[in-house]
Design a protein around this motif. Structure first.
Motif, PDB file in Angstrom:
ATOM      1  N   ARG A   1       0.732  -0.993   0.272  1.00  0.00           N
ATOM      2  CA  ARG A   1       0.122  -0.199  -0.004  1.00  0.00           C
ATOM      3  C   ARG A   1       0.884   1.265   0.082  1.00  0.00           C
ATOM      4  O   ARG A   1       2.097   1.431   0.830  1.00  0.00           O
ATOM      5  N   LEU A   2       0.575   2.169  -1.011  1.00  0.00           N
ATOM      6  CA  LEU A   2       1.623   3.157  -1.138  1.00  0.00           C
ATOM      7  C   LEU A   2       0.545   4.612  -0.732  1.00  0.00           C
ATOM      8  O   LEU A   2      -0.504   4.585  -0.734  1.00  0.00           O
ATOM      9  N   ARG A   3       1.215   5.355   0.034  1.00  0.00           N
ATOM     10  CA  ARG A   3       0.697   6.679   0.477  1.00  0.00           C
ATOM     11  C   ARG A   3       1.637   7.854   0.161  1.00  0.00           C
ATOM     12  O   ARG A   3       2.792   7.850   0.361  1.00  0.00           O
ATOM     13  N   ALA A   4       0.851   8.795  -0.396  1.00  0.00           N
ATOM     14  CA  ALA A   4       1.526  10.330  -0.818  1.00  0.00           C
ATOM     15  C   ALA A   4       1.379  11.408   0.298  1.00  0.00           C
ATOM     16  O   ALA A   4       0.383  11.530   0.634  1.00  0.00           O
ATOM     17  N   VAL A   5       2.469  11.785   1.088  1.00  0.00           N
ATOM     18  CA  VAL A   5       2.323  12.685   2.117  1.00  0.00           C
ATOM     19  C   VAL A   5       2.899  14.106   1.499  1.00  0.00           C
ATOM     20  O   VAL A   5       3.785  14.207   1.253  1.00  0.00           O
ATOM     21  N   LEU A   6       1.778  14.855   1.701  1.00  0.00           N
ATOM     22  CA  LEU A   6       2.135  16.351   1.259  1.00  0.00           C
ATOM     23  C   LEU A   6       2.716  17.215   2.149  1.00  0.00           C
ATOM     24  O   LEU A   6       3.679  17.912   1.918  1.00  0.00           O
TER      25      LEU A   6
ATOM     26  N   LYS B   1       6.419  13.025  -0.247  1.00  0.00           N
ATOM     27  CA  LYS B   1       7.107  11.925   0.178  1.00  0.00           C
ATOM     28  C   LYS B   1       5.940  10.732   0.001  1.00  0.00           C
ATOM     29  O   LYS B   1       4.740  10.741   0.196  1.00  0.00           O
ATOM     30  N   LEU B   2       6.585   9.668  -0.674  1.00  0.00           N
ATOM     31  CA  LEU B   2       5.961   8.455  -1.014  1.00  0.00           C
ATOM     32  C   LEU B   2       6.373   7.163  -0.258  1.00  0.00           C
ATOM     33  O   LEU B   2       7.496   7.160  -0.070  1.00  0.00           O
ATOM     34  N   GLU B   3       5.311   6.820   0.339  1.00  0.00           N
ATOM     35  CA  GLU B   3       5.484   5.760   1.679  1.00  0.00           C
ATOM     36  C   GLU B   3       4.987   4.454   1.273  1.00  0.00           C
ATOM     37  O   GLU B   3       3.830   4.448   0.608  1.00  0.00           O
ATOM     38  N   GLY B   4       5.572   3.505   1.553  1.00  0.00           N
ATOM     39  CA  GLY B   4       4.942   2.177   1.488  1.00  0.00           C
ATOM     40  C   GLY B   4       4.983   1.306   2.878  1.00  0.00           C
ATOM     41  O   GLY B   4       6.130   0.918   3.458  1.00  0.00           O
TER      42      GLY B   4
ATOM     43  N   CYS C   1       9.103  12.757  -4.426  1.00  0.00           N
ATOM     44  CA  CYS C   1       8.209  12.900  -5.750  1.00  0.00           C
ATOM     45  C   CYS C   1       7.843  14.183  -6.039  1.00  0.00           C
ATOM     46  O   CYS C   1       7.814  15.067  -5.035  1.00  0.00           O
ATOM     47  N   ARG C   2       7.388  14.790  -7.136  1.00  0.00           N
ATOM     48  CA  ARG C   2       6.947  16.022  -7.597  1.00  0.00           C
ATOM     49  C   ARG C   2       5.318  15.769  -8.055  1.00  0.00           C
ATOM     50  O   ARG C   2       5.231  14.626  -8.793  1.00  0.00           O
ATOM     51  N   ALA C   3       4.585  16.551  -7.438  1.00  0.00           N
ATOM     52  CA  ALA C   3       3.270  16.544  -7.951  1.00  0.00           C
ATOM     53  C   ALA C   3       2.867  17.075  -9.290  1.00  0.00           C
ATOM     54  O   ALA C   3       3.632  18.209  -9.735  1.00  0.00           O
ATOM     55  N   GLY C   4       2.038  16.729 -10.265  1.00  0.00           N
ATOM     56  CA  GLY C   4       1.553  17.044 -11.495  1.00  0.00           C
ATOM     57  C   GLY C   4       0.191  16.854 -11.984  1.00  0.00           C
ATOM     58  O   GLY C   4      -0.393  16.081 -11.019  1.00  0.00           O
ATOM     59  N   GLN C   5      -0.204  16.915 -13.279  1.00  0.00           N
ATOM     60  CA  GLN C   5      -1.545  16.671 -13.422  1.00  0.00           C
ATOM     61  C   GLN C   5      -1.272  15.916 -14.875  1.00  0.00           C
ATOM     62  O   GLN C   5      -0.357  16.496 -15.733  1.00  0.00           O
ATOM     63  N   SER C   6      -2.192  15.003 -15.274  1.00  0.00           N
ATOM     64  CA  SER C   6      -1.896  14.235 -16.573  1.00  0.00           C
ATOM     65  C   SER C   6      -3.161  13.576 -16.925  1.00  0.00           C
ATOM     66  O   SER C   6      -3.793  12.846 -15.981  1.00  0.00           O
ATOM     67  N   GLN C   7      -3.848  13.893 -17.930  1.00  0.00           N
ATOM     68  CA  GLN C   7      -5.134  13.604 -18.295  1.00  0.00           C
ATOM     69  C   GLN C   7      -6.321  13.866 -17.339  1.00  0.00           C
ATOM     70  O   GLN C   7      -7.189  13.003 -16.966  1.00  0.00           O
ATOM     71  N   GLY C   8      -6.285  14.775 -16.626  1.00  0.00           N
ATOM     72  CA  GLY C   8      -7.252  15.401 -15.523  1.00  0.00           C
ATOM     73  C   GLY C   8      -7.167  14.659 -14.214  1.00  0.00           C
ATOM     74  O   GLY C   8      -7.928  14.951 -13.432  1.00  0.00           O
ATOM     75  N   SER C   9      -6.060  14.043 -13.933  1.00  0.00           N
ATOM     76  CA  SER C   9      -5.655  13.223 -12.665  1.00  0.00           C
ATOM     77  C   SER C   9      -4.392  13.882 -12.169  1.00  0.00           C
ATOM     78  O   SER C   9      -3.640  14.280 -13.072  1.00  0.00           O
ATOM     79  N   TYR C  10      -4.318  13.988 -10.932  1.00  0.00           N
ATOM     80  CA  TYR C  10      -2.821  14.249  -9.996  1.00  0.00           C
ATOM     81  C   TYR C  10      -2.113  12.827 -10.429  1.00  0.00           C
ATOM     82  O   TYR C  10      -2.562  11.658 -10.200  1.00  0.00           O
ATOM     83  N   VAL C  11      -0.702  13.217 -10.444  1.00  0.00           N
ATOM     84  CA  VAL C  11       0.418  12.368 -10.884  1.00  0.00           C
ATOM     85  C   VAL C  11       1.450  12.768 -10.007  1.00  0.00           C
ATOM     86  O   VAL C  11       1.561  13.748  -9.527  1.00  0.00           O
ATOM     87  N   LEU C  12       2.279  11.652  -9.722  1.00  0.00           N
ATOM     88  CA  LEU C  12       3.551  11.751  -9.160  1.00  0.00           C
ATOM     89  C   LEU C  12       4.677  11.410  -9.876  1.00  0.00           C
ATOM     90  O   LEU C  12       4.698  10.345 -10.520  1.00  0.00           O
ATOM     91  N   ARG C  13       5.736  12.216 -10.020  1.00  0.00           N
ATOM     92  CA  ARG C  13       6.781  11.651 -10.700  1.00  0.00           C
ATOM     93  C   ARG C  13       8.119  11.485  -9.559  1.00  0.00           C
ATOM     94  O   ARG C  13       8.363  12.372  -9.042  1.00  0.00           O
TER      95      ARG C  13
END
Length: 356
Positions: A281-286, A316-319, A327-339
């Motif tokens: 399970r992954l979790r993105a912490v802003l 921060k991406l946690e598992g 990671c860096r936040a962004g948008q792609s095809q109307g959804s939030y994504v992480l790089r």
């Protein structure tokens, strides 16, 4: 002088007979019958002297002296553990209930003694190993078969276990055959570490006197496996003649170490495949903020919490509660994504705090 008138005075020229000095033969005495003497007791030989013992006893002692020392075959335990694991994996695809196989013990002895312990209480399968030019025997006791029937037909284990001493039904024998086929595949894969051979099921027997793959006095090795399911279980046993294991002594005598360069590629692929199937399970912490218990108690529905994070703040991406990547936040095809930018070194980053 007239010889006729005076015979006494006549000169007798006849020599006087000499007394016979030869001893007269004594009459032979009839020998009295002697009582038959009791046979002299033979001295008892010490236990280590076997020259006067029967040939069968000598042969048995030679076979005993040539028995396998299980302590000198460390790979045999590894192979048998792999067999238990293979049988457990095969059982998972048959029923929803969990069934576990475990190796309970390995011992050496006489083939006939092993079979007598399961007389009228087990089903055995005779497997042919063509490359070894011999046969092995796999048996399932009565509790094993009854437990496997309940597992396959969806029992929840609330009913008491069956304790019926009867002949096995056609359905139970069919289930035993299915188990034997799985065990045959497990034997082939587990013994692949030391020797490549197939194990083909030739026949099944319910009477131990017909389950003969050699002389009853022959030496053999028996491994016992416990089946645990539905809070009950049973026993499976594997009997391998010593004549089949003798050629495998060099391979079974090896000791595997963690730094050994030689490894089983199929086993490594299987481990890698199972590890890759693990769910994470992954979790993105802003942002993380520390609040007192009083502040948390004062929170109300509709209250707005101001964050210090900006679009440039790294996330921060946690598992499983362990930091993995920045990671860096962004948008792609109307959804939030992480790089993903870089991995997180917990020692360098100082725990779970956000430094970006």
């Amino acid at each position: 002088m007239d010889e006729t008138e005076t015979p006494e005075a006549a000169l007798d020229t006849t020599p006087e007979p000499r007394p016979d000095t030869t001893p007269e033969p004594r009459p032979e005495a009839t020998p009295e019958p002697r009582p038959e003497a009791a046979p002299e007791p033979r001295p008892e030989l010490p236990p280590f002297v076997t020259a006067t013992r029967p040939a069968t006893d000598i042969r048995a002692r030679i076979q005993e002296a040539g028995g396998l020392s299980l302590d000198r075959l460390p790979m045999l335990s590894v192979v048998l553990d792999r067999l238990a694991t293979a049988c457990t994996d095969a059982a998972k695809h048959l029923a929803a209930s969990s069934a576990f196989y475990s190796l309970s013990g390995v011992e050496s002895g006489r083939f006939g003694e092993f079979l007598d312990a399961y007389d009228a209480n087990a089903v055995v399968g005779i497997f042919q190993a063509p490359e070894w030019d011999g046969h092995v025997l796999v048996g399932l006791d009565r509790d094993f078969i009854y437990t496997m029937v309940e597992v396959l037909f969806g029992s929840d284990g609330t009913e008491p276990p069956v304790e019926d001493e009867r002949t096995f039904s056609a359905l139970e024998l069919r289930i035993a055959q299915m188990v034997f086929e799985q065990v045959g595949k497990g034997l082939e894969s587990s013994f692949g570490l030391v020797s490549q051979t197939a194990f083909r099921l030739e026949r099944m027997e319910t009477r131990m006197e017909f389950a003969v793959i050699g002389r009853r006095s022959n030496k053999a090795v028996q491994a016992k496996f416990l089946l645990q399911a539905l809070n009950r279980g049973g026993e499976m046993f594997l009997i391998i003649p010593q004549t089949m294991l003798n050629p495998l002594r060099p391979a079974l005598g090896k000791v595997l170490t963690g730094e050994s360069a030689a490894r089983d590629p199929r086993w490594a692929e299987q481990i890698a495949a199972e590890v890759q199937k693990t769910t994470v399970r992954l979790r993105a912490v802003l942002e993380e903020r520390h609040l007192t218990l009083g502040e948390i108690a004062g929170l109300k529905v509709g209250q707005v919490l101001t964050l210090d994070a900006t679009p440039a703040t790294r996330i921060k991406l946690e598992g499983n509660d362990r930091p993995l990547f920045w990671c860096r936040a962004g948008q792609s095809q109307g959804s939030y994504v992480l790089r993903v930018e870089e991995s997180i070194n917990p020692e360098k980053e100082g725990g779970h705090g956000l430094l970006g």
